[in-house]
Design an enzyme around this catalytic site. Structure first.
Site, mmCIF file in Angstrom:
data_model
loop_
_atom_site.group_PDB
_atom_site.id
_atom_site.type_symbol
_atom_site.label_atom_id
_atom_site.label_comp_id
_atom_site.label_asym_id
_atom_site.label_seq_id
_atom_site.Cartn_x
_atom_site.Cartn_y
_atom_site.Cartn_z
ATOM 1 N N LYS A 175 -4.094 6.222 -11.421
ATOM 2 C CA LYS A 175 -4.368 7.306 -10.481
ATOM 3 C C LYS A 175 -5.694 8.012 -10.760
ATOM 4 C CE LYS A 175 -0.370 7.646 -8.069
ATOM 5 N NZ LYS A 175 -0.224 7.831 -6.616
ATOM 6 N N SER A 210 3.279 16.675 -8.518
ATOM 7 C CA SER A 210 3.620 17.063 -9.884
ATOM 8 C C SER A 210 3.624 15.853 -10.804
ATOM 9 C CB SER A 210 4.981 17.767 -9.917
ATOM 10 O OG SER A 210 5.938 16.981 -9.249
ATOM 11 N N ASP A 264 -4.221 -17.162 -8.900
ATOM 12 C CA ASP A 264 -3.483 -17.649 -7.731
ATOM 13 C C ASP A 264 -2.749 -16.515 -7.037
ATOM 14 O OD1 ASP A 264 -3.959 -20.541 -8.149
ATOM 15 O OD2 ASP A 264 -2.849 -20.162 -10.005
ATOM 16 N N GLY A 319 3.392 4.917 -2.384
ATOM 17 C CA GLY A 319 2.729 5.344 -1.159
ATOM 18 C C GLY A 319 1.776 4.293 -0.617
ATOM 19 N N GLY A 320 1.324 3.397 -1.484
ATOM 20 C CA GLY A 320 0.497 2.292 -1.027
ATOM 21 C C GLY A 320 -0.990 2.438 -1.320
ATOM 22 N N GLY A 321 -1.362 3.396 -2.152
ATOM 23 C CA GLY A 321 -2.772 3.532 -2.504
ATOM 24 C C GLY A 321 -3.248 2.379 -3.374
ATOM 25 N N ALA A 328 14.276 1.656 -3.288
ATOM 26 C CA ALA A 328 13.287 2.360 -2.456
ATOM 27 C C ALA A 328 12.407 1.317 -1.772
ATOM 28 C CB ALA A 328 12.436 3.311 -3.305
ATOM 29 N N ASN A 388 3.289 6.535 -18.391
ATOM 30 C CA ASN A 388 3.813 7.882 -18.620
ATOM 31 C C ASN A 388 5.325 7.920 -18.388
ATOM 32 O OD1 ASN A 388 1.254 8.897 -19.243
ATOM 33 N ND2 ASN A 388 0.768 9.196 -17.088
#
Lengths: 326, 326
Positions: A61, A86, A180, A188-190, A216, A314
């Site tokens: 991140k 958070s 390959d 979220g897809g970042g 999920a 983490n």
């Protein structure tokens, strides 16, 4: 809104990933690519692990947050940045802001995990507590923006964030060419969005997979349905992956033909334990999930060269003790 | 005894460490040197961690075993090697023998930890079970030597083993020159002995410290008394450090003026948790002890450049769960 910034939800392109790589290079770690003979033998393929658990703040991140912070004009930067997270993104934005010497505001819901909130504060962010609802969170963010002029940096729909996350795959595909397949977790897809952009340009023959927890798996459902599924109740130990796939992120996955592979939490916990004991590396469950997906879907990867983006490391100490006892 | 081999308990010298480095280079990992800004801040000094938990078999022991195996003449090697160790040295000798394609015999006491014995077997060693007494262990070793002609490779008094262990410090002092201090855990004394030899030649101004658990601090007592203290009952979670300092090892510590620093198990457990959560690296208690000793004796290291040899990362899953819950 700030008209001098690029549109924040436009789909980023490969040139944005390249620009992000140059922009974050002085601040982010070029993390190593790890190998393990014994895990290769067990998986039946050749695994190249991009070690983002060794990135600053302990997760990928930092790349996206750093790119967003250093994309701002000096004038905009002076007003600071704001986000609501958070988790790792909050810590990442706080540290990124510190590298530029600007203010960072983080909106935190009441009841958030104290250790995580303390980590964000330790990186120098100003905390704003709000009620634990989406409306309260958005109100609090809007108020901070009004009062300070701070730039909102969304955790995964922001184009600057997506481009920054793509730099992990860029580095991996440079260090380990001719993969390959390449697999990264999907929340979220970042990360998966940036990964798909980077792979499409650097190594078009590399097949990109997302890994999602069974509890999920709304991205899997969204790709099946051809439209975003946003109504679901997450139930997974992968705490980084409980959010909903963003709209630009969904568009990127469709554009690049990304396929999602699902694994159960029990497989994820086993992968976490395996990696800890064989490679001596601590992964957070979201990262272990990507390895678990390779094991669960092993027939797809047999004999191949496979890149795995280990997204972070983490883990709360209590959660880890439970995982290890399990 | 085998007259074509060098005397096995003569004190090795720096040239032996250099020869070991060349000998093991094709088989052992040149492990990385890790840094952590946050741990430096907490410790008040600049720490350079030699990551032997990332060595093959998960511990520095592979260096010494590999040097011993590849020091043998072809004729001697053909008869194989033997040792008595159900811990890291047993696994290390088994893998080292496999790199040369020769037999390895490991004498294991009844009641040894099943997972460790299985690991030794997985590296291809032939196991010989004996009663859990020193006499039975020595008898079993002698019998294997008689029947096979295998060369005994003692875990820490063997000069070839000590020289091999010294290659970790040699690499560290090359990668991180001008260290003010260098610290390594002390059990039988193979690692600290080799470390002292390497430091004395490569960087004579570097002060060498051993780290010892308070519950097995017989090396500290031996150096105080000026003679080896061998009567003690170890009580420590540092399972790699319960043995007794060897005679040649004691002589090396005296010759090189090595000082021993003691830390409690509670400090070691805290250091293990800190390193896991900050650096995402799993250490075995014996390795965490070296970091704990820096914290406990912080006034000695304030502002200095300090090398820490992280000796290994092999921890039982149950023991680790307990450590994390604590």
């Amino acid at each position: 809104m700030n008209d001098s910034s690029p549109p924040r939800t436009a789909l980023p392109e490969f040139r944005d990933v390249l620009a992000a790589a140059a922009r974050i290079a002085p601040y982010a770690h070029a993390t190593p690519v790890l190998r393990s003979r014994s895990i290769d033998e067990m998986a039946g393929c050749e695994l190249h692990f991009k070690a983002e658990h060794l990135q600053r703040i302990g997760a990928f991140k930092f790349r996206g947050a750093c790119n967003a912070v250093w994309s701002l004009s000096d004038q905009d930067a002076r007003r600071g940045v704001v986000t609501h997270s958070s988790g790792n993104h909050g810590a990442a934005l706080a540290l990124a802001a510190r590298t530029r010497g600007i203010d960072c505001h983080v909106v935190v819901p009441e009841g958030a995990v104290a250790a995580k909130v303390a980590a964000i504060a330790a990186y120098g962010a100003t905390l704003h507590t709000c009620a634990p609802t989406i409306a309260a969170r958005e109100d609090a963010c809007a108020r901070v923006q009004r009062e300070t002029g701070a730039e909102l940096v969304h955790p995964y729909t922001d184009a600057r964030v997506i481009a920054g996350q793509g730099t992990a795959a860029l580095e991996l595909l440079t260090a380990a060419p001719e993969l390959d397949a390449l697999i990264a977790p999907v929340g979220g897809g970042g990360l998966i969005g940036g990964t798909a952009i980077a792979a499409a340009s650097v190594s078009p023959s590399t097949r990109v997979y997302g890994a999602e927890p069974a509890g999920a798996a709304e991205t899997f459902a969204s790709l099946q349905a051809g439209e975003r599924v946003t109504e679901f109740v997450p139930d997974t130990l992968c705490d980084g992956l409980r959010g909903t796939l963003g709209a630009p992120n969904f568009a990127l996955l469709q554009r690049h033909g990304v396929e999602v592979l699902v694994a159960d939490d029990s497989d994820t916990a086993a992968a976490l334990r395996l990696f800890l004991h064989r490679s001596k590396q601590l992964l957070e469950p979201s990262a272990a999930l990507a390895l678990a997906a390779v094991f669960v879907h092993r027939e797809r990867f047999a004999g191949l060269r496979v890149g795995v983006i280990l997204s972070g490391g983490n883990v709360d100490q209590g959660a880890l003790a439970t995982l290890l006892a399990g």
